[in-house]
Write an enzyme that holds these catalytic residues in place. Structure first.
Site, PDB file in Angstrom:
ATOM      1  N   GLY A   3      24.015  38.916  24.811  1.00  0.00           N
ATOM      2  CA  GLY A   3      24.353  38.400  23.472  1.00  0.00           C
ATOM      3  C   GLY A   3      22.527  39.135  22.807  1.00  0.00           C
TER       4      GLY A   3
ATOM      5  CB  ALA B 175      17.320  44.375  24.774  1.00  0.00           C
TER       6      ALA B 175
ATOM      7  CD  GLU C 296      19.648  36.442  31.160  1.00  0.00           C
ATOM      8  OE1 GLU C 296      19.335  37.331  31.768  1.00  0.00           O
ATOM      9  OE2 GLU C 296      19.807  35.770  30.196  1.00  0.00           O
TER      10      GLU C 296
ATOM     11  NE  ARG D 154      17.539  39.702  31.738  1.00  0.00           N
ATOM     12  CZ  ARG D 154      18.061  40.452  31.433  1.00  0.00           C
ATOM     13  NH1 ARG D 154      17.563  41.994  30.707  1.00  0.00           N
ATOM     14  NH2 ARG D 154      18.873  40.382  30.706  1.00  0.00           N
TER      15      ARG D 154
END
Ligand code: ADP
Length: 600
Positions: free
Chosen positions: A87, A466, A294, A318
């Site tokens: 998202g 991102a 995730e 991460r």
């Protein structure tokens, strides 16, 4: 007119995939030779790359009134953006407020800064966090569904905005942006690879573009250029130049993520930052390179190792998770989840279709299929379900994604390990998305946005940042490049055939009915950022003027309302005008004022 015909021709060639036959195309007019045609391509704003950042930038630049061309080296749009799963992170949004989530820009900044190991560029991070809520509103206004908010790793509050129903964000984003590009008729040249930026006197003047089918190069002149070419996660030579330890890693990136924008920017003196900061995604299915979002962990899934033993807090960042998995025997983990998670996450159906999910009607059956000791797996799940019930993870102190126990059969597992995923480093930009040179100066008219840039994420990108980055800085680059080309551009007079459509609308259209009561009306309505107030003058039964007395809307967005919507209403004498794409809420506010105040 001559130039417009040439552009149309080039676009058609590329889209239909027959660019290699260019020399066989009938000349447009007898007086233009082929070489003249090639050299004369020009535009106000040239966007390199049709991924999320590029398409966002193109839409914004167009909405400023600029003529825009996109060059894309692949035969299609979407880049890595279409692969985004989770998202878009944003704080203090209306959706969060509606859901009772108490979040702040400060917390968003702090989480990202902490996640990025404090290597983030504070100037760009500040712009990023302060403009995230508006980016969500903008995406909604151009038609994207972002009605759900989920927790994400490294985030102290749920702020990952995504389509309702567990749909992956990337395809939804690319579909929405592509539709907006099409609606605006923005020309996209496919199979067109930018190979060189042309700079004169520290000012961008154009780009050299190669037809990837023929190898033929052509110059496109532009007043401003936006580099939106994505990262270099598919360029093993480039990423191992900065990180030898990643040799042989698989990549989750599309094949076009080769760092071209970084290379051509470096050639003209652009500064690069954080190039060695390369993120490996911890949950890549190793056979297909499919990234497992995730959000599956946000919904409650856990990791176990080869022996069925839980070994980490699954909501860590991460980089830490990648390293924790690599420390386990076999260097992989199983993501374990149950039917309740499958019910809540549509993407699981796609994974099952791809054959990457192992299913067991009981924990025992699943353990047997994975060839692990079933008592160990049963005990790992029992212990975990106890932690969820007590809201306390005594083993690894996980404290988010703990709303659901894993108790509803069947049970599922996906085998994952780390792969090269995101390149945090890249071209240095400032908060205006301007490309910064090694000497600290900028290159006038040159902007960059998205994964091709470095600075927002520092040493590690949080999931959900991102898509936020490409939207926030894609918008900023488009707005700034559009403004720059309109104020400084030497080409605009020749090319701006698509300027504000309402320029054609002056006065009142012939045949319009006198239907309003004469008078001076004032009214107000709620816009995006606060109250909008307007004064309307009606004379001889016609609306003669609509003056905005006050507003706190975003400048460029509101300009489209003032320059397009208002002249359209006056021209048509119609209070039911269509809202302006990209400025829906502001448009509605103006229409509401008119409908509530002006008497018929
Ligand atoms: P972002 O997430 O930053 O938008 P994406 O990977 O989604 O990045 O999109 C980048 C796009 O740029 C891809 O579609 C890629 O094919 C395209 N691209 C990469 N290099 C070039 C180049 N030299 N010329 C034109 N397009 C390019």
């Amino acid at each position: 007119m001559k130039k417009f015909i040439i552009l149309t021709l080039a676009t058609t060639l590329a889209v239909t995939g027959c660019a290699q036959k260019k020399d066989k195309v009938e000349p447009v007019t007898n007086s233009i030779t082929q070489s003249e045609k090639v050299e004369e391509l020009e535009t106000d704003v040239l966007v390199i790359g049709a991924g999320g950042a590029g398409m966002t930038a193109a839409i914004e630049a167009y909405d400023q009134g600029s003529k825009v061309i996109i060059v894309e080296k692949m035969p299609f749009s979407g880049g890595n953006s279409v692969r985004a799963k989770g998202g878009l992170n944003a704080a203090e949004t209306s959706t969060q407020k509606e859901m009772g989530i108490d979040d702040s820009i400060e917390a968003f900044f702090n989480d990202t800064y902490k996640g990025g190991k404090e290597l983030n560029d504070k100037e760009v991070l500040t712009y990023f966090t302060e403009n995230s809520a508006e980016a969500v509103e903008w995406l909604k206004s151009v038609g994207m569904n972002l009605d759900d908010v989920a927790p994400g790793a490294g985030a102290s509050n749920p702020r990952m905005h995504r389509p309702a129903g567990g749909i992956d964000v990337g395809p939804a984003l690319v579909e929405t942006l592509s539709k907006n590009i099409k609606d605006r008729d923005i020309e996209t040249l496919y199979n067109a690879q930018a190979t060189k930026l042309i700079v004169e006197n520290d000012t961008i003047t154009g780009v050299l573009v190669k037809d990837v089918n023929t190898g033929e190069e052509q110059k496109i002149l532009a007043d401003s250029v936006i580099i939106a070419t994505g990262g270099f996660g598919a360029n093993e030579e480039m990423y191992t130049k900065y990180r030898k330890d990643l040799k042989g890693f698989i990549t989750t990136n599309h094949s076009g993520a080769t760092g071209d924008g970084i290379t051509i920017a470096e050639e003209i003196g652009a500064a690069l930052v954080d190039m060695e900061q390369i993120q490996t995604n911890p949950t890549v299915e190793q056979g297909t390179a499919e990234v497992i979002s995730e959000s599956i962990r946000g919904l409650g899934a856990i990791f176990v190792n080869k022996s069925g033993v839980r070994f980490t807090n699954e909501m860590l960042t991460r980089d830490v998770l990648s390293s924790n998995i690599l420390s386990e025997d076999g260097k992989f983990a199983y993501i374990i989840f149950d039917q309740s998670i499958r019910d809540n996450m549509k993407a699981v159906e796609g994974m099952i279709k791809k054959g990457i999910v192992t299913e067991g009607s009981s924990i025992d059956e699943l353990a047997n299929k994975l060839e692990i000791d079933s008592n160990t797996l049963i005990s790992s799940l029992d212990t975990w379900n106890g932690f969820v019930k007590n809201k306390k993870d005594d083993e690894f102190q996980r404290d988010t994604g703990m709303d659901n126990t894993l108790e509803k059969a069947p049970y599922y597992a996906i085998k994952v390990g780390p792969g090269v995923h995101h390149t945090m480093g890249g071209i240095k930009i400032n908060s205006n998305a301007e490309v910064v040179k090694m000497d600290g100066n900028i290159i006038k008219g040159l902007y960059a946005a998205g994964e091709t840039t470095g600075g927002v994420h520092g040493a590690n990108r949080l999931g959900g940042n991102a898509v936020a980055d490409i939207t926030i800085f894609g918008r900023q680059a488009g707005q700034q490049a559009g403004k720059y080309s309109l104020t400084n551009g030497s080409l605009q007079a020749k090319t701006s055939s698509k300027k504000n459509p309402s320029e054609k609308l002056s006065g009142i259209k012939e045949g319009a009915k006198a239907q309003f009561k004469d008078g001076i009306y004032e009214g107000e309505a709620k816009g995006n950022n606060g109250t909008v107030k307007a004064k309307i003058i009606v004379e001889n039964g016609f609306i003669q003027s609509i003056e905005i007395l006050e507003h706190s809307e975003t400048g460029p967005i509101f300009e489209t309302v003032e320059n397009q919507l208002i002249p359209t209403i006056i021209y048509n004498q119609d209070l039911e005008a269509d809202t302006i794409t990209g400025a829906t809420v502001s448009s509605k506010a103006v229409l509401e004022i008119l409908n509530n105040s002006v008497e018929k």
